[in-house]
Design a protein around this motif. Structure first.
Motif, PDB file in Angstrom:
ATOM      1  N   THR A 190       0.948  -1.216   0.073  1.00 54.22           N
ATOM      2  CA  THR A 190       0.001  -0.096  -0.059  1.00 54.22           C
ATOM      3  C   THR A 190       0.921   1.192  -0.002  1.00 54.22           C
ATOM      4  OG1 THR A 190      -1.831  -1.180   1.227  1.00 54.22           O
ATOM      5  CG2 THR A 190      -1.982   1.317   1.059  1.00 54.22           C
TER       6      THR A 190
ATOM      7  N   ARG B 252       2.275   1.803  -3.503  1.00 50.49           N
ATOM      8  CA  ARG B 252       1.191   2.569  -4.164  1.00 50.49           C
ATOM      9  C   ARG B 252       0.976   3.883  -3.945  1.00 50.49           C
ATOM     10  NH1 ARG B 252      -1.047  -2.648  -3.645  1.00 50.49           N
ATOM     11  NH2 ARG B 252      -2.282  -2.162  -1.757  1.00 50.49           N
ATOM     12  N   GLU B 253       0.870   4.130  -2.520  1.00 56.12           N
ATOM     13  CA  GLU B 253       0.641   5.643  -2.333  1.00 56.12           C
ATOM     14  C   GLU B 253       2.003   6.577  -2.770  1.00 56.12           C
ATOM     15  OE1 GLU B 253      -1.974   7.787  -0.422  1.00 56.12           O
ATOM     16  OE2 GLU B 253      -2.495   5.999  -1.887  1.00 56.12           O
TER      17      GLU B 253
ATOM     18  N   LEU C 210       3.516   6.033  -5.554  1.00 58.83           N
ATOM     19  CA  LEU C 210       3.531   6.196  -6.857  1.00 58.83           C
ATOM     20  C   LEU C 210       2.383   7.099  -7.225  1.00 58.83           C
ATOM     21  CD1 LEU C 210       4.171   4.799  -9.754  1.00 58.83           C
ATOM     22  CD2 LEU C 210       2.103   3.314  -9.431  1.00 58.83           C
ATOM     23  N   ARG C 211       1.504   7.239  -6.325  1.00 64.17           N
ATOM     24  CA  ARG C 211       0.490   8.231  -6.536  1.00 64.17           C
ATOM     25  C   ARG C 211       0.844   9.523  -6.303  1.00 64.17           C
ATOM     26  NH1 ARG C 211      -2.868  11.203  -3.489  1.00 64.17           N
ATOM     27  NH2 ARG C 211      -2.263  10.214  -1.607  1.00 64.17           N
TER      28      ARG C 211
ATOM     29  N   TRP D 204      10.148  -0.710  -2.562  1.00 60.49           N
ATOM     30  CA  TRP D 204       9.188  -0.130  -2.876  1.00 60.49           C
ATOM     31  C   TRP D 204       9.072   1.552  -3.170  1.00 60.49           C
ATOM     32  CZ3 TRP D 204       9.388   3.566   0.961  1.00 60.49           C
ATOM     33  CH2 TRP D 204      10.198   3.048   1.998  1.00 60.49           C
TER      34      TRP D 204
ATOM     35  N   THR E  95      -6.873   5.235   3.108  1.00 63.15           N
ATOM     36  CA  THR E  95      -7.088   4.634   1.504  1.00 63.15           C
ATOM     37  C   THR E  95      -8.244   3.917   1.440  1.00 63.15           C
ATOM     38  OG1 THR E  95      -5.959   2.769   2.163  1.00 63.15           O
ATOM     39  CG2 THR E  95      -4.610   4.418   1.369  1.00 63.15           C
TER      40      THR E  95
ATOM     41  N   THR F 108      -8.167   1.956  -5.296  1.00 64.83           N
ATOM     42  CA  THR F 108      -6.728   1.384  -5.561  1.00 64.83           C
ATOM     43  C   THR F 108      -6.385   1.045  -6.739  1.00 64.83           C
ATOM     44  OG1 THR F 108      -6.831   0.219  -3.241  1.00 64.83           O
ATOM     45  CG2 THR F 108      -4.997  -0.514  -4.502  1.00 64.83           C
TER      46      THR F 108
ATOM     47  N   ASP G  99      -2.604   0.258  -8.857  1.00 66.14           N
ATOM     48  CA  ASP G  99      -1.257  -0.258  -8.776  1.00 66.14           C
ATOM     49  C   ASP G  99      -0.650   0.426  -9.927  1.00 66.14           C
ATOM     50  OD1 ASP G  99      -1.916  -1.944 -11.070  1.00 66.14           O
ATOM     51  OD2 ASP G  99      -1.979  -3.573  -9.773  1.00 66.14           O
ATOM     52  N   ALA G 100       0.898   0.270  -9.866  1.00 61.45           N
ATOM     53  CA  ALA G 100       1.853   0.620 -11.028  1.00 61.45           C
ATOM     54  C   ALA G 100       1.341   0.446 -12.318  1.00 61.45           C
ATOM     55  CB  ALA G 100       3.146   0.597 -10.662  1.00 61.45           C
TER      56      ALA G 100
ATOM     57  N   ARG H 172      -2.022   1.855 -13.611  1.00 57.09           N
ATOM     58  CA  ARG H 172      -1.857   3.572 -14.089  1.00 57.09           C
ATOM     59  C   ARG H 172      -1.076   3.661 -15.163  1.00 57.09           C
ATOM     60  NH1 ARG H 172      -2.309   6.957  -9.323  1.00 57.09           N
ATOM     61  NH2 ARG H 172      -2.551   5.517  -7.462  1.00 57.09           N
TER      62      ARG H 172
ATOM     63  N   ARG I 102     -11.117  -1.671  -6.641  1.00 53.43           N
ATOM     64  CA  ARG I 102     -10.077  -1.590  -7.389  1.00 53.43           C
ATOM     65  C   ARG I 102     -10.066  -1.775  -8.954  1.00 53.43           C
ATOM     66  NH1 ARG I 102      -5.011  -4.575  -4.262  1.00 53.43           N
ATOM     67  NH2 ARG I 102      -4.013  -3.408  -6.005  1.00 53.43           N
TER      68      ARG I 102
END
Length: 905
Positions: free
Chosen positions: A158, A161-162, A164-165, A190, A264, A269, A271-272, A275, A669
């Motif tokens: 998680t 992913r955050e 990445l966002r 990560w 979250t 959600t 993921d990479a 996106r 998701r």
């Protein structure tokens, strides 16, 4: 002996050994030693030297104070950190001036507008992972806008992913112990490679220290009011970030007056891979113009552009918040004239969020304050545009209900705008010290001094006329140069008539220059006053900045409200221009889209294709959870898959969607497994990457997820791939808890037979029209399964050589005429998928008919090919080529030798 200045520099540099130290000396920031060499190499600043005692000449390079921000930003962009050491007391000419580092500029703390993307936030983030529980603390802030958020996350996945966002420019991490021979501590798996790491000592993350820092910064006695009660890891991350800013950018903390604690659980959600595959902010090739954000971004202000980017990368799963956004977009969608008027006014608004920050930190220049003033002047027009009833109607308070909360946060700022107008001249320079900045009447001391200078200048301006009349010397002139100052010049023919009070200053070949005590006094007053005027202007300007800083929270509220109004109006503008509709959102389990369109592809086609985009339906309900899509390459399967995901995502940011109608049960998701590529850095093959991503989806998907799978199993042999694809479909269908909405595109046409044994699976295909040898892709998705892929047709369109295409057609004909077989009993037929309550209705995994793929046909293969050949249609070269080919194949089959290779001698 080392000079006092050198000693002071070395003491300060010792505290900041790993950064470039900008040392304030007069009108320049000077660097010394290796820092100067770096400045010369990176910025091409002239390298000089300075004697600092002991006969040593130290390398030195400097930049002007008024232009320092640009140089600092360039150094930071090159990967350096810069400590700015200011003179903190007035220089008197006696003794050493006290100096202190007032800020340290790092990638996450850049404030220079020239180095920032107006439409993107520049985040500084902090993260730590609890080794025992695996839970994580995460905080991030943009000091240019005052945004500050933190959260406590379940696990490293998680957290990844955050990160990445958010895409932080700089990441604060606890300093790890590592082997002294290692050049740097290990990088967490990560953390993206592009993020700069700033390690902080372990004691900087202690619970007591970070809690105290937050208490002090927010002036509270408990964290409960901040929403941080019981969130120890989030507190530690937020406190470490505040502590870092306290040391590097203390002035920036003034704008961070609140922290948003989030979870979250209220957001979708992504993921990479998702996106990347959905091309939310840039295309697969890095082109930001071909992304979903580019299509939706019709905002008029930088604040609105940043807000829309955050929404696109963080969809909601909160019906109430989504409903409020939809109502606001619908309001502007209905009110066309209002929307046009508002958007026209918004073009006059500058970046209020970043201007507020630069004002509060003291970096805003005079011209920036004028932009701030003009932006505040636009507020009455913005309020009037929204509240004014349409022509021919009476005022209805309920009409503006969707945006009333935003209007309430647009306070009256006329006093601030008026203060700026009162203080500054109409067209001030970009920085202080070049031209007058302060308007007469704002600073009495400054006005008095300017009046004195003006009086002396007028006296000097009339001096020439006065002295000519008094002395009778018509050739007398008053002049000025930087060496001698003001002077009286008289030609040699009239020197006999020079008054006795004139004092000779300079002799020229044809004239003499003189001064008088009164002229020298006037000159002294002017020169001294000009220096003092600069000081008084700076003081008055700093006073103005301080006054405006006191209204920082008010200005932040204005910027935030305008960002939302701008974003809502922009989404409405896109919806009107592109024919989007308001989707129905609910907590149900269905996704039903009529005439859905891919927003980006449609926008690209609109620019150069008269045919337009072919819309298609999508229906997921209780009796249909899986849609298996077959059809040719290039027919639009991938577009159909992606458009379904994008329509759902757009709906869950509050936007209207490209469809005739849409009803969407909230999705928690979106997963995508699209495309294939090796991961050479980790030694993973294409197929390994595909299987790793598939495993992640199958472990994490829920009944409220949307799963997009494109060509699962294509990276391995036909039987293996087909087996994996079928097993995946059965798992998604039967699993008691993992039954997501699934779009499954494949070239394994055999899988369409599963619809007979899997009740919640449906088949669809992309329609094709054949006319002889001509194939037309209609891009229309219809029920049923395809039985051909038309790969050879696509190869022909791609320009593959004709000989290769013809040979492929021959091989395909042989393969299609070969006898069919079924897979062995221990393959697909005996697969053991996880069964749900309705396992009895799914069949027992019946074997699917498959083709025995082989490169060679039975022994009479060549004879059959010769029988089917039309020799009269062959050219001589083609006939010889065929003969040579059959000769080679016959010799290989009979074992009489490899034959002579073509072209050999």
């Amino acid at each position: 002996m080392v000079s006092p200045l050198r000693r002071q520099y070395l003491q300060i540099k010792q505290q900041y050994p790993d950064v470039i130290l900008f040392f304030h000396l007069g009108d320049f920031y000077e660097t010394f030693d290796e820092d100067a060499v770096t400045l010369n190499r990176v910025l091409e600043v002239t390298l000089t030297g300075r004697d600092m005692g002991k006969g040593d000449r130290i390398p030195m390079a400097g930049v002007p104070v008024h232009a320092a921000e640009g140089y600092i930003a360039r150094l930071v962009a090159a990967g350096y950190r810069v400590a700015v050491c200011e003179q903190v007391e007035e220089a008197t000419g006696h003794g050493l001036v006290d100096r202190q580092v007032t800020r340290v500029v790092t990638p996450g703390t850049v404030v220079d507008p020239g180095m920032l993307d107006a439409g993107t936030n520049n985040y500084l983030a902090a993260a730590l992972v609890d080794e025992r529980s695996g839970r994580c603390g995460f905080a991030y802030a943009d000091i240019t806008t005052g945004e500050f958020s933190c959260a406590e996350l379940d696990d490293e996945g998680t957290l990844a992913r955050e990160i990445l966002r958010v895409q932080p420019a700089e990441m604060l991490l606890p300093q790890e112990r590592h082997h002294p021979d290692d050049p740097a501590p290990p990088r967490p798996p990560w953390l993206p490679k592009a993020v700069v790491i700033s390690p902080l000592a372990p004691n900087r993350w202690r619970q007591d220290r970070t809690t105290e820092l937050l208490h002090t910064h927010f002036a509270v006695g408990t964290l409960e009011g901040l929403g941080l009660s019981g969130l120890a890891l989030a507190t530690r991350a937020a406190g470490a970030l505040v502590g870092y800013l306290e040391e590097t950018q203390p002035k920036a903390l003034a704008q961070m007056g609140r922290v948003a604690v989030y979870t979250t659980a209220t957001t979708m959600t992504l993921d990479a891979q998702t996106r990347h595959n959905l091309e939310l902010t840039e295309s697969g090739r890095g082109d930001t113009r071909k992304s979903l954000l580019a299509v939706l971004n019709q905002t008029r202000t930088p604040m609105g552009a940043r807000l829309l980017r955050r929404w696109v990368t963080q969809p909601l799963v909160d019906l109430q918040r989504l409903g409020a956004r939809q109502e606001a977009v619908a309001f502007f969608h209905r009110e066309g004239l209002l929307r046009a008027e508002l958007r026209d006014v918004l073009k006059q608004v500058a970046d209020l969020e970043r201007l507020t920050n630069r004002t509060m930190t003291g970096f805003a220049g005079p011209r920036e304050l004028v932009h701030l003033c003009r932006s505040l002047d636009a507020l009455p027009a913005i309020r009037a545009a929204i509240t004014r009833p349409p022509i021919g109607t009476t005022d209805d308070p309920a009409r503006i209900a969707p945006v009333r909360p935003l209007l309430a946060r647009l306070p009256d700022c006329d006093d601030l705008a008026q203060r700026i107008r009162t203080a500054l001249v109409d067209d001030p320079p970009a920085s202080l010290g070049t031209h007058p900045v302060i308007r007469p009447g704002f600073a009495p001391d400054l006005d008095a001094l300017r009046a004195t200078v003006d009086d002396r200048r007028r006296w000097i301006a009339t001096l020439e006329t006065t002295e000519r009349e008094r002395t009778g010397i018509r050739s007398l002139k008053v002049g000025y140069n930087k060496v001698f100052g003001y002077f009286l010049e008289i030609s040699n023919a009239h020197t006999a008539n020079v008054p006795p009070e004139y004092l000779r200053k300079q002799t020229l070949s044809n004239a003499e220059r003189y001064i008088t005590p009164e002229l020298k006094d006037a000159e002294s007053v002017i020169l001294t006053a000009e220096e003092h005027i600069n000081d008084l202007e700076t003081t008055a300007y700093r006073t103005l900045l301080t006054e405006l800083s006191g209204a920082g929270e008010r200005l932040r509220a204005v910027g935030e409200s305008l960002a939302h109004l701008d974003t809502f109006a922009a989404l409405a503008e896109v919806a009107v221009g592109r024919g989007y509709v308001r989707p129905i959102l609910d907590d149900g389990d269905s996704i039903v889209i009529a005439d859905g369109r891919h927003p980006v592809v449609e926008a690209m086609l609109a620019e150069g294709d008269d045919a337009g985009f072919v819309a298609n339906d999508l229906r997921f309900e209780d009796d249909a959870r899986i849609l298996v899509l077959t059809g040719p390459n290039m027919a639009g399967k991938s577009t159909y898959l992606r458009q379904a995901a994008l329509i759902v995502l757009m709906a869950q940011i509050g936007s209207f969607v490209p469809a005739r109608s849409a009803q969407i049960g909230l999705v928690d998701r979106i997963f995508t497994r699209v495309g294939a590529q090796d991961d050479i850095a980790t030694g993973q093959s294409t197929f390994m990457v595909e299987m790793t991503e598939l495993a992640s989806i199958l472990h994490a998907a829920t009944p409220r997820s949307l799963v997009i799978l494109d060509e699962i199993g294509r990276g391995t042999s036909t039987y293996d791939g087909l087996a994996i694809a079928q097993a995946t479909l059965e798992y998604l269908h039967h699993h008691p808890t993992c039954r997501p909405h699934t779009l499954f595109a494949t070239h394994y046409h055999e899988l369409t037979a599963l619809a007979d044994v899997l009740p919640r699976m449906r088949n669809a295909k992309v329609d094709v029209r054949e006319d002889g040898d001509t194939v037309a892709f209609l891009h229309r998705v219809v029920p049923g399964g395809a039985d051909r892929s038309y790969g050879i047709h696509v190869a022909r369109l791609a320009g593959v050589p004709k000989a290769v295409v013809q040979r492929a057609e021959e091989l395909l004909a042989n393969l299609e005429s070969a006898p069919r077989t079924t897979l062995p009993d221990d393959s697909l037929a005996t697969a053991n998928p996880v069964r749900g309550d309705d396992s009895d209705s799914s069949g027992s995994g019946s074997a699917l008919p498959t083709m025995q793929l082989t490169l060679f046909s039975p022994s009479d293969e060549i004879a059959r090919e010769l029988a089917a050949l039309d020799p009269y249609s062959l050219t001589p070269i083609e006939a010889l080529s065929k003969l040579a080919e059959y000769h080679e194949r016959a010799k290989e089959r009979t074992g009489t030798g490899k034959g002579r290779r073509r072209g050999s001698k």
